[in-house]
Write a protein that holds these residues in place. Sequence first.
Motif, PDB file in Angstrom:
ATOM      1  N   LYS A   1      29.679  -5.756   8.288  1.00 38.92           N
ATOM      2  CA  LYS A   1      28.904  -4.673   8.902  1.00 38.92           C
ATOM      3  C   LYS A   1      28.304  -5.233  10.175  1.00 38.92           C
ATOM      4  O   LYS A   1      27.941  -6.405  10.231  1.00 38.92           O
ATOM      5  CB  LYS A   1      27.794  -4.194   7.970  1.00 38.92           C
ATOM      6  N   GLY A   2      28.176  -4.418  11.166  1.00 36.00           N
ATOM      7  CA  GLY A   2      27.602  -4.879  12.421  1.00 36.00           C
ATOM      8  C   GLY A   2      28.668  -5.326  13.392  1.00 36.00           C
ATOM      9  O   GLY A   2      29.858  -5.412  13.075  1.00 36.00           O
ATOM     10  N   GLU A   3      28.226  -5.620  14.579  1.00 37.20           N
ATOM     11  CA  GLU A   3      29.113  -5.985  15.674  1.00 37.20           C
ATOM     12  C   GLU A   3      29.771  -7.339  15.440  1.00 37.20           C
ATOM     13  O   GLU A   3      29.146  -8.272  14.940  1.00 37.20           O
ATOM     14  CB  GLU A   3      28.288  -6.027  16.966  1.00 37.20           C
ATOM     15  N   TYR A   4      31.032  -7.443  15.793  1.00 36.97           N
ATOM     16  CA  TYR A   4      31.790  -8.685  15.719  1.00 36.97           C
ATOM     17  C   TYR A   4      31.470  -9.526  16.949  1.00 36.97           C
ATOM     18  O   TYR A   4      31.521  -9.044  18.079  1.00 36.97           O
ATOM     19  CB  TYR A   4      33.292  -8.366  15.666  1.00 36.97           C
ATOM     20  N   TRP A   5      31.096 -10.788  16.736  1.00 31.01           N
ATOM     21  CA  TRP A   5      30.846 -11.734  17.816  1.00 31.01           C
ATOM     22  C   TRP A   5      31.848 -12.868  17.676  1.00 31.01           C
ATOM     23  O   TRP A   5      31.707 -13.722  16.792  1.00 31.01           O
ATOM     24  CB  TRP A   5      29.421 -12.290  17.719  1.00 31.01           C
ATOM     25  N   GLU A   6      32.840 -12.909  18.545  1.00 28.43           N
ATOM     26  CA  GLU A   6      33.911 -13.895  18.451  1.00 28.43           C
ATOM     27  C   GLU A   6      33.373 -15.323  18.428  1.00 28.43           C
ATOM     28  O   GLU A   6      33.853 -16.164  17.667  1.00 28.43           O
ATOM     29  CB  GLU A   6      34.888 -13.733  19.622  1.00 28.43           C
ATOM     30  N   ILE A   7      32.379 -15.609  19.249  1.00 24.01           N
ATOM     31  CA  ILE A   7      31.845 -16.970  19.354  1.00 24.01           C
ATOM     32  C   ILE A   7      31.337 -17.497  18.011  1.00 24.01           C
ATOM     33  O   ILE A   7      31.377 -18.698  17.741  1.00 24.01           O
ATOM     34  CB  ILE A   7      30.758 -17.051  20.444  1.00 24.01           C
ATOM     35  N   TYR A   8      30.859 -16.595  17.138  1.00 24.29           N
ATOM     36  CA  TYR A   8      30.360 -16.998  15.817  1.00 24.29           C
ATOM     37  C   TYR A   8      31.313 -16.629  14.681  1.00 24.29           C
ATOM     38  O   TYR A   8      31.341 -17.302  13.650  1.00 24.29           O
ATOM     39  CB  TYR A   8      29.020 -16.321  15.522  1.00 24.29           C
TER      40      TYR A   8
END
Length: 144
Positions: free
Chosen positions: A64-71
């Motif tokens: 759930k929530g936005e995907y952050w590639e860096i993490y």
Amino acid sequence: MRYGSVYLIVKDFEESVSFYEKILDMRVSAVNGGRFASFQNGGLNLCLMNGYYDAENKEQVITKGEYWEIYDDQAKIADSDNSRKVFINLGVEDLKAEYERIRGLGIARQLTPIRFIQVFSPYWYFTFMDPDGNPIEVTGGYTE
């Protein structure tokens, strides 16, 4: 805020679990499938995250929530160069005996001899790399 753990994203989960069992001289404390393993050692939890598990088992992953590639792209993290900005420091009573034990295991990569440094406080130590290039420093009692 409380301390939880430090975890390493690893390329070869089984190799890393085996490596840390030998280095820490203890069995893994808990394993979550082939995804996550925890070594509980006197309040410090050192954990291993299989960098490829989520990508290989997408049907098990709910987010759930936005995907952050860096993490969130753990496979990309596992494949990235290790900058060695974080050291794992382990302490022992007898540094010479521990050095011989680690050397005898034959799994410590780039193992240094026992060395000394004094900046504000003097201490003896040796350093080596884990399978993913994470540096491990062992400090402890030592007499020349």
